[in-house]
Design a protein around this motif. Structure first.
Motif, PDB file in Angstrom:
ATOM      1  N   HIS A  43       0.833  -1.205   0.000  1.00  0.00           N
ATOM      2  CA  HIS A  43       0.000   0.000   0.000  1.00  0.00           C
ATOM      3  C   HIS A  43       0.872   1.260   0.000  1.00  0.00           C
ATOM      4  O   HIS A  43       0.368   2.365  -0.268  1.00  0.00           O
ATOM      5  N   GLY A  44       2.170   1.104   0.308  1.00  0.00           N
ATOM      6  CA  GLY A  44       3.079   2.245   0.258  1.00  0.00           C
ATOM      7  C   GLY A  44       3.662   2.501  -1.110  1.00  0.00           C
ATOM      8  O   GLY A  44       4.433   3.452  -1.279  1.00  0.00           O
ATOM      9  N   ILE A  45       3.330   1.683  -2.111  1.00  0.00           N
ATOM     10  CA  ILE A  45       3.778   1.912  -3.493  1.00  0.00           C
ATOM     11  C   ILE A  45       2.751   2.823  -4.146  1.00  0.00           C
ATOM     12  O   ILE A  45       1.650   2.391  -4.517  1.00  0.00           O
ATOM     13  N   THR A  46       3.093   4.098  -4.298  1.00  0.00           N
ATOM     14  CA  THR A  46       2.122   5.092  -4.769  1.00  0.00           C
ATOM     15  C   THR A  46       2.509   5.718  -6.102  1.00  0.00           C
ATOM     16  O   THR A  46       1.685   6.434  -6.687  1.00  0.00           O
ATOM     17  N   GLU A  47       3.715   5.500  -6.598  1.00  0.00           N
ATOM     18  CA  GLU A  47       4.115   6.078  -7.882  1.00  0.00           C
ATOM     19  C   GLU A  47       3.361   5.389  -9.014  1.00  0.00           C
ATOM     20  O   GLU A  47       3.170   4.165  -9.006  1.00  0.00           O
ATOM     21  N   TRP A  48       2.955   6.187 -10.001  1.00  0.00           N
ATOM     22  CA  TRP A  48       2.155   5.666 -11.102  1.00  0.00           C
ATOM     23  C   TRP A  48       2.927   4.607 -11.887  1.00  0.00           C
ATOM     24  O   TRP A  48       2.371   3.571 -12.271  1.00  0.00           O
ATOM     25  N   GLN A  49       4.239   4.826 -12.158  1.00  0.00           N
ATOM     26  CA  GLN A  49       5.017   3.868 -12.924  1.00  0.00           C
ATOM     27  C   GLN A  49       5.139   2.539 -12.186  1.00  0.00           C
ATOM     28  O   GLN A  49       5.074   1.461 -12.795  1.00  0.00           O
ATOM     29  N   HIS A  50       5.288   2.596 -10.875  1.00  0.00           N
ATOM     30  CA  HIS A  50       5.428   1.371 -10.093  1.00  0.00           C
ATOM     31  C   HIS A  50       4.108   0.604 -10.019  1.00  0.00           C
ATOM     32  O   HIS A  50       4.098  -0.630 -10.060  1.00  0.00           O
ATOM     33  N   LEU A  51       3.011   1.336  -9.914  1.00  0.00           N
ATOM     34  CA  LEU A  51       1.705   0.671  -9.905  1.00  0.00           C
ATOM     35  C   LEU A  51       1.412   0.015 -11.246  1.00  0.00           C
ATOM     36  O   LEU A  51       0.816  -1.074 -11.300  1.00  0.00           O
ATOM     37  N   GLN A  52       1.814   0.663 -12.335  1.00  0.00           N
ATOM     38  CA  GLN A  52       1.628   0.083 -13.660  1.00  0.00           C
ATOM     39  C   GLN A  52       2.454  -1.190 -13.802  1.00  0.00           C
ATOM     40  O   GLN A  52       1.993  -2.196 -14.369  1.00  0.00           O
TER      41      GLN A  52
END
Length: 581
Positions: free
Chosen positions: A406-415
């Motif tokens: 839940h601490g992964i908030t960057e758009w590139q990382h979520l993609q």
């Protein structure tokens, strides 16, 4: 002149019939060569031992001199190693045992190395190679130098090598001392039995003398100590080093590790065992931490075990994840490290990245180099089925449950998280829905346990730095994390400052691509953890959980400085943040 010429011709006359007789003899020898082959083969002689003595090919049972030379030839390898090193003779002779020339012969013969290389199919090399057994040669050189070529008191038969030892050094090894005492007691019993046989068998004295003469050297020479080895980690190099330390305690090894520690435990050398442990504690690194932890569990050394686990808490993400030795990290140890509250990482995505690398190496165990990040992502993206839902991936579920995704908030990382076919769809839906609700509610996070759910951000403070800063974005709020040295002292200050979304300290690209909140106040729960190396161990300093309202004005935008004295770089700082309701 005529008389002189006649005199010269008369001088040459006797040579003509002599030359003729030599020709006739040679011609007759050629005719009889076939008849004399078998006779010459029976009388063929070979060189025996390392002397210039020649013997017949067939061995005689009553040849006591021949048996003595065989005994000396067996011990010749011990002395030839030193002789070859001192002389540096590249054409030194090698011992070979020819099994085809004389099957019944017990005597080896000398063969030139050039001819020996052409007869590898017929000859078996029974000498020590200076390249393969250099550790054995080092032991003999050192032991003879220290004892000034004194005769050995015992011979240790271990790992296929006969190690000649002296009684004066055996006290440092409890195992060797025990073997020596038992062997000496057994020899005393044999001597008493021989004396009793000599008294009771006077009538058959001539018959007994042959057997007693055969056993005389055995009962008067060095004691034979036999030490079996069942530990596969023990090799000749480690055993040679351990035995060399009996003669010279300052002798350095090639490397401190499992082989030396296992050898010290086998020989009962407590001083060497403790010295090896001490060296291993100071040499924990990416290439050794996994093997050292396995050894600590093997010998139940809790101090070394805790040191390895402590190192993993600090450097699993920033160092070991970039090393091929990551593949040797056990499942249980990885899970324990991920669940530790002292785990250091720059952000939560880096923890996920380290786990993906570890999983890739577990699924590709024969890979010898660390893959590129794009190769890891491609490997997990090409699968049609979700990995954790397959039977092969069921056992890895607990590893991914230990991550704070839940601490992964960057758009590139979520993609990227959606592209890899690792997490089930329900997991991805839960992560994305939580992000949406947190943004919609102005940053309020559904948090039940701060120590396990706070989002971590880390920085490393080097020796050359006077100040270290990092800007972060979390659910539309921007913060500046600071770590600074206070003047020339060893005091450091750590703080958090809230920034406006148009602050010059922020990157312009992040302002365009990231959301921002218009709330003037934001309740923040933060925890600052500082870890530094001092007095031979890693020490931890903690501010504890702190709740504070961060505003946009100067009076309320900065946290109270957290100051610590007596720190020395490198310093690892972790800021854990959460937005409570």
């Amino acid at each position: 002149m005529h008389i002189q010429g006649s005199h010269l011709s008369n001088r040459n006359m006797p040579f003509r019939p002599h030359t003729r007789s030599m020709f006739i003899t040679s011609h007759n020898s050629q005719q009889n060569s076939t008849r004399s082959v078998s006779a010459r083969s029976l009388c063929q002689r070979t060189q025996a031992g390392h002397t210039n003595r020649w013997q017949l090919a067939g061995a005689l049972g009553s040849d006591l001199l021949g048996h003595a030379q065989v005994q000396r030839a067996e011990e010749f390898g011990d002395k030839s190693a030193d002789r070859k090193i001192l002389s540096a003779d590249p054409m030194a002779l090698h011992w070979h045992e020819d099994a085809t020339s004389c099957p019944q012969s017990l005597l080896p013969r000398l063969v030139h190395p050039l001819s020996a290389s052409r007869r590898t199919g017929l000859c078996k090399d029974v000498t020590w190679s200076s390249k393969l057994d250099s550790s054995v040669e080092q032991f003999y050189i050192l032991s003879r130098r220290v004892t000034q070529n004194a005769k050995p008191d015992a011979v240790l038969e271990c790992l296929g090598v006969r190690w000649k030892l002296h009684c004066s050094v055996l006290s440092d090894s409890s195992k060797l001392s025990e073997l020596y005492t038992n062997s000496k007691r057994q020899r005393d019993v044999q001597l008493q039995e021989r004396a009793a046989i000599g008294k009771d068998s006077r009538a058959s004295k001539s018959t007994c003398e042959r057997g007693l003469a055969y056993r005389k050297w055995h009962l008067s020479g060095p004691l034979i100590l036999r030490l079996p080895v069942t530990d596969a980690s023990i090799n000749k190099e480690a055993l040679s080093f351990a035995l060399r330390t009996l003669y010279d305690p300052e002798e350095p090894p090639n490397e401190w590790g499992e082989t030396v520690l296992s050898t010290a435990a086998l020989l009962g050398m407590s001083n060497l065992f403790q010295k090896c442990l001490k060296e291993m504690l100071t040499n924990i690194s990416s290439s050794t931490v996994c093997s050292f932890h396995r050894v600590s569990c093997k010998f139940k050394e809790t101090i070394l075990q805790r040191a390895c686990e402590r190192w993993l808490e600090l450097f699993l993400v920033i160092e070991l994840s970039c090393h091929i030795k990551l593949r040797d990290l056990p499942f249980d140890l990885l899970l324990k490290t991920l669940l530790s509250p002292r785990l250091f990482t720059s952000n939560e995505y880096e923890v996920l990245r380290a786990v993906l690398y570890w999983l890739y190496l577990q699924l590709n165990p024969f890979r010898q180099t660390l893959p590129a990040h794009s190769n890891v992502i491609t490997f997990f993206s090409k699968e049609t089925a979700v990995f954790l839902e397959q039977p092969q991936g069921q056992k890895y579920i607990t590893i991914f449950q230990a991550l704070r995704m839940h601490g992964i908030t960057e758009w590139q990382h979520l993609q990227e998280l959606q592209n890899i076919r690792v997490l089930p769809e329900c997991w991805l839906l839960h992560i994305l829905s939580n992000h949406y609700h947190t943004l919609y509610s102005g940053g309020d996070m559904a948090m039940t346990d701060f120590s396990k759910q706070a989002i971590r951000f880390g920085m490393m403070f080097d020796r050359e730095q006077e100040c270290c800063t990092q800007t972060i974005s979390l659910y539309g709020f921007y913060f500046l994390l600071q770590a600074a040295k206070m003047g020339e002292s060893d005091t450091y200050s750590f703080s958090i400052e809230r920034l406006r979304h148009w602050d010059p300290a922020l990157c312009q690209s992040s302002i365009v691509s990231r959301p921002y909140s218009v709330r003037s106040d934001r309740s923040v729960c933060y925890h600052i953890t500082v870890q530094s190396y001092a007095s031979g161990e890693w020490q931890e300093h903690s501010s504890g959980p702190v709740n504070q309202e961060f505003g946009l004005c100067k009076r309320r935008c900065r946290s109270k400085p957290f100051q610590i004295e007596g720190l020395s770089p490198p310093i690892l700082v972790t800021f854990s943040l959460a937005f409570p309701f």
